[in-house]
Design a protein around this motif. Structure first.
Motif, PDB file in Angstrom:
ATOM      1  N   ASP A 191       2.210   4.927  -1.114  1.00 48.45           N
ATOM      2  CA  ASP A 191       1.562   6.204  -1.423  1.00 48.45           C
ATOM      3  C   ASP A 191       2.636   7.284  -1.473  1.00 48.45           C
ATOM      4  O   ASP A 191       3.779   7.084  -1.032  1.00 48.45           O
ATOM      5  CB  ASP A 191       0.508   6.528  -0.357  1.00 48.45           C
TER       6      ASP A 191
ATOM      7  N   ARG B 213       1.275   2.470   3.813  1.00 50.13           N
ATOM      8  CA  ARG B 213       0.214   2.739   4.791  1.00 50.13           C
ATOM      9  C   ARG B 213      -0.300   1.498   5.522  1.00 50.13           C
ATOM     10  O   ARG B 213      -1.027   1.629   6.496  1.00 50.13           O
ATOM     11  CB  ARG B 213      -0.956   3.457   4.106  1.00 50.13           C
TER      12      ARG B 213
ATOM     13  N   GLU C 118      -0.843  13.819   3.820  1.00 47.15           N
ATOM     14  CA  GLU C 118      -1.973  13.470   2.958  1.00 47.15           C
ATOM     15  C   GLU C 118      -1.458  12.986   1.601  1.00 47.15           C
ATOM     16  O   GLU C 118      -0.393  13.383   1.142  1.00 47.15           O
ATOM     17  CB  GLU C 118      -2.886  14.688   2.769  1.00 47.15           C
ATOM     18  N   SER C 119      -2.254  12.157   0.937  1.00 46.26           N
ATOM     19  CA  SER C 119      -1.850  11.621  -0.358  1.00 46.26           C
ATOM     20  C   SER C 119      -1.834  12.718  -1.417  1.00 46.26           C
ATOM     21  O   SER C 119      -2.804  13.456  -1.578  1.00 46.26           O
ATOM     22  CB  SER C 119      -2.799  10.507  -0.794  1.00 46.26           C
TER      23      SER C 119
ATOM     24  N   LEU D 170      -0.483  11.633  -4.494  1.00 47.60           N
ATOM     25  CA  LEU D 170      -0.054  10.754  -5.577  1.00 47.60           C
ATOM     26  C   LEU D 170      -0.617  11.214  -6.919  1.00 47.60           C
ATOM     27  O   LEU D 170       0.094  11.235  -7.927  1.00 47.60           O
ATOM     28  CB  LEU D 170      -0.481   9.316  -5.268  1.00 47.60           C
TER      29      LEU D 170
ATOM     30  N   ALA E 110       3.153  11.016  -0.073  1.00 46.31           N
ATOM     31  CA  ALA E 110       2.550  11.861   0.960  1.00 46.31           C
ATOM     32  C   ALA E 110       3.115  13.274   0.908  1.00 46.31           C
ATOM     33  O   ALA E 110       4.305  13.476   0.655  1.00 46.31           O
ATOM     34  CB  ALA E 110       2.803  11.252   2.346  1.00 46.31           C
TER      35      ALA E 110
ATOM     36  N   ASP F 249       0.848  -1.197   0.000  1.00 41.51           N
ATOM     37  CA  ASP F 249       0.000   0.000   0.000  1.00 41.51           C
ATOM     38  C   ASP F 249       0.885   1.250   0.000  1.00 41.51           C
ATOM     39  O   ASP F 249       0.955   1.998   0.977  1.00 41.51           O
ATOM     40  CB  ASP F 249      -0.924  -0.021   1.218  1.00 41.51           C
TER      41      ASP F 249
END
Length: 679
Positions: free
Chosen positions: A460, A482, A468-469, A471, A462, A458
């Motif tokens: 991502d 995550r 916060e994502s 991506l 950040a 998982d």
């Protein structure tokens, strides 16, 4: 794509020829049928795998044919009610052994399992040391028997100061079979580097090559082994693996094997999925290396990548160049664990010239070729066009890791190699022991972009402040994971009872979210879904608030035409205590016969300005005699950045050329580029 966030779709350099027929396609169809979903491509499959992690990991274990089968009542792979930072065990209660799962992967006992090659061999006359699967299993049985009869028991450490070789493979699998913990170090590592590792893990027994073979030189190791043993307490039993010198001061491995009993069967300790299997070491360049302990269950990750992402079967022939000090040695073992014939090579990848490994690929009809981006750069700088010199028609995949492949390197590759080869650049690490970013055999390859996150990972991107994502924005940010995964290290050997160093290393980047931080700086191209690594996040350059990675600079100066004049480079920022802003330094090592001039520095700046932007142009472009690198060939950016900023750094023994760290002190107070003079 730069770190600024703009993106564009480029023409793919490679498209899958086996669309719909790969093991990845087969697994996707299996998931569709088993879970009644409609996943259309690998991106859909990855998304499902991280949205349904419990189902995914349980199903994957079964799909890979791991032994023994999971109990039918096991409906959760791990406890998802606890924080990721508590490192929840996977498949709790399951008893399984890595070696038992790796050693029976090829159904033909007479098929060749291993081919041992050594630098200096005449490939036209010699075939190397060859072992069938039957012979390999017998050697593991004898070695395991001798280990047990030497008093080695489950949980003891078995150390190997040996090069990548048939013996390295035998010792690793024999150690795993009895439940002891394996740790390997490449024999060219210096005395302090060996001692700083082995003092921490206190091995009960040590195997050492009698000589180091590298770049045409054979150097006896006896003196180093003797000095090591003077400092290791308790002193391990020690045996020498003969390479060139006959063992003199220590008994040979032949004497060790004489302890074995012919009636001892090949048997496997009932270890758990989460029991320690082996210890790798971080390349911490300014302190004692971390001793990273990985578990028997790592095989689920190794086989996921090799069998599903990279389509490996017993029909494959593997040539993965790696030293035994690097986690890639164990990654190579994952291909072996798919039943593939595996070539193990002791020596320099560029001796006597840049294409020696490719000669091996031609001779043995290699299908999977694993090397570093730096090795491909050495071929490019040699001006050899491999497809014109050699028959590489057997190659289906070339796999690179350890650094970023630039867009220009991708383009060069598809001119210099057969165009149907799947070129992959991937990212993982010693800490994860798996690829966070992996190959997609079902999707296109775009210049300068990695393909896809590993199944079940998982991953991502950040925002560096909020977590916060980001991506899908195209902006670069912190690469994080995550959710838990089954190759998170068990622990660090010698860490505190509550795993303080472990948590500091991976889980303290963000205070308000519980995520694994990889400390890499990553972006995703929204137009292609491709992933671009910009360097280590602690090495992100930030002049005047413009953030970008050193990898973007390397992609320019280590590509044609500049790489005909530059043999290496290092790009770091300097921000001293009194500085209001960061200034970027680009240090260049000139190629043999080339001269650094102010005009050439201006040419380099212009190339960066044109390829990236005026904001990317370093303030200083300077010549240096060498770039500090770790024993695995990685550039040492952080220590140099600290030195420039005013900190006196004591390099660790993982740095191949530690004297170069102090060299950079002369640039601390530099305010303008010298005209014509070499510092």
């Amino acid at each position: 794509m730069s770190a600024g966030g703009h993106s564009k779709a480029t023409e793919p350099l490679w498209l899958p020829k086996q669309a719909g027929k790969t093991p990845m396609d087969a697994y996707r169809r299996h998931v569709n049928e088993t879970f009644r979903v409609n996943l259309r491509n690998t991106q859909d499959l990855h998304r499902w795998s991280v949205q349904h992690p419990q189902e995914f990991w349980i199903d994957l274990y079964d799909h890979l044919g791991l032994y023994p089968k999971l109990p039918s009542h096991m409906t959760k792979a791990y406890d998802d009610t606890v924080p990721m930072s508590s490192n929840p065990p996977f498949f709790p209660g399951l008893r399984m052994n890595y070696a038992e799962n790796a050693m029976f992967a090829n159904p033909d006992p007479e098929a060749i399992a291993l081919v041992g090659l050594r630098e200096g061999m005449d490939l036209s006359q010699e075939d190397g040391e060859q072992l069938t699967w039957r012979e390999f299993r017998e050697k593991v049985r004898v070695t395991a028997s001798a280990l047990r009869r030497s008093g080695i028991k489950q949980g003891d450490r078995v150390a190997a100061l040996v090069a990548t070789s048939v013996w390295a493979m035998i010792l690793f699998h024999a150690t795993a079979s009895i439940g002891a913990i394996f740790t390997s170090i490449s024999p060219e590592l210096g005395l302090e580097g060996c001692v700083s590792r082995l003092q921490q893990v206190t091995p009960s027994i040590l195997f050492a090559d009698s000589d180091t073979v590298y770049k045409g030189k054979t150097v006896p190791t006896e003196s180093k082994v003797r000095q090591m043993l003077d400092r290791l307490k308790p002193t391990p039993q020690t045996y020498i693996v003969p390479i060139a010198s006959p063992p003199a001061a220590f008994p040979s491995i032949t004497e060790f094997l004489a302890k074995a009993n012919s009636s001892d069967p090949l048997q496997f300790a009932p270890t758990s999925f989460n029991d320690p299997l082996m210890i790798c070491y971080s390349s911490g360049t300014t302190g004692a290396p971390k001793c990273i302990v990985h578990r028997h269950g790592i095989i689920i990750q190794l086989k996921k990548i090799s069998a599903i992402h990279n389509s490996t079967t017993p029909a494959d022939v593997i040539l993965q160049y790696s030293s035994t000090s690097w986690v890639v040695f164990y990654i190579m073992c994952g291909y072996f664990a798919c039943g593939a014939k595996t070539i193990v090579y002791n020596g320099s990848p560029t001796y006597p010239d840049a294409i020696q490994l490719l000669r091996m690929a031609e001779k043995y009809k290699v299908t999977y070729f694993g090397v570093s981006p730096r090795y491909l750069l050495e071929i490019e700088m040699s001006k050899v066009i491999p497809k014109s010199e050699l028959d590489l028609s057997s190659l289906r995949i070339v796999y690179t890791t350890g650094a970023t492949l630039s867009a220009e390197q991708y383009r060069w590759f598809y001119k210099a190699f057969p165009p149907d080869i799947h070129l992959c650049n991937t990212a993982g690490g010693t800490d994860t022991a798996t690829s966070l970013i992996a190959a997609d055999p079902c999707g296109p390859v775009h210049a300068g972009e990695m393909q896809i996150f590993g199944l079940g990972m998982d991953v991502d991107i950040a925002h560096p402040t909020t977590g916060e994502s980001i991506l899908h924005t195209g902006e670069a940010g912190e690469m994080i994971v995550r959710q838990p995964y089954p190759s998170m290290p068990c622990f660090f050997w010698g860490d505190t009872a509550n795993n303080t160093k472990y948590k500091e290393s991976y889980f303290e980047r963000f205070t308000h979210i519980d995520v694994w931080a990889q400390h890499d700086w990553l972006s995703c191209n929204p137009a292609t879904g491709g992933l671009v690594m910009h360097g280590r996040s602690d090495g992100v350059l930030n002049p005047s608030g413009i953030r970008f990675g050193s990898g973007e600079i390397y992609a320019v100066v280590e590509s044609a035409p500049l790489n005909t004049r530059i043999s290496n480079s290092l790009c770091v920022g300097r921000r001293r205590a009194t500085d209001r802003d960061e200034e970027v330094f680009l240090f260049l090592v000139m190629a043999k016969g080339e001269t650094f001039t102010p005009e050439f520095a201006a040419q380099v700046k212009q190339a960066i300005r044109h390829a990236l932007s005026p904001r990317h142009v370093p303030k200083f472009v300077l010549e240096v005699p060498d770039v500090p690198v770790t024993i695995n060939g990685k550039k040492v950016e952080t220590a140099v950045k600290q030195v420039l900023g005013g900190k006196d750094v004591t390099p660790s023994n993982t740095v191949m050329n530690p004297e170069m760290i102090g060299y950079f002190r002369r640039f601390r107070d530099l305010e303008s580029e010298p005209r014509g003079a070499k510092l």
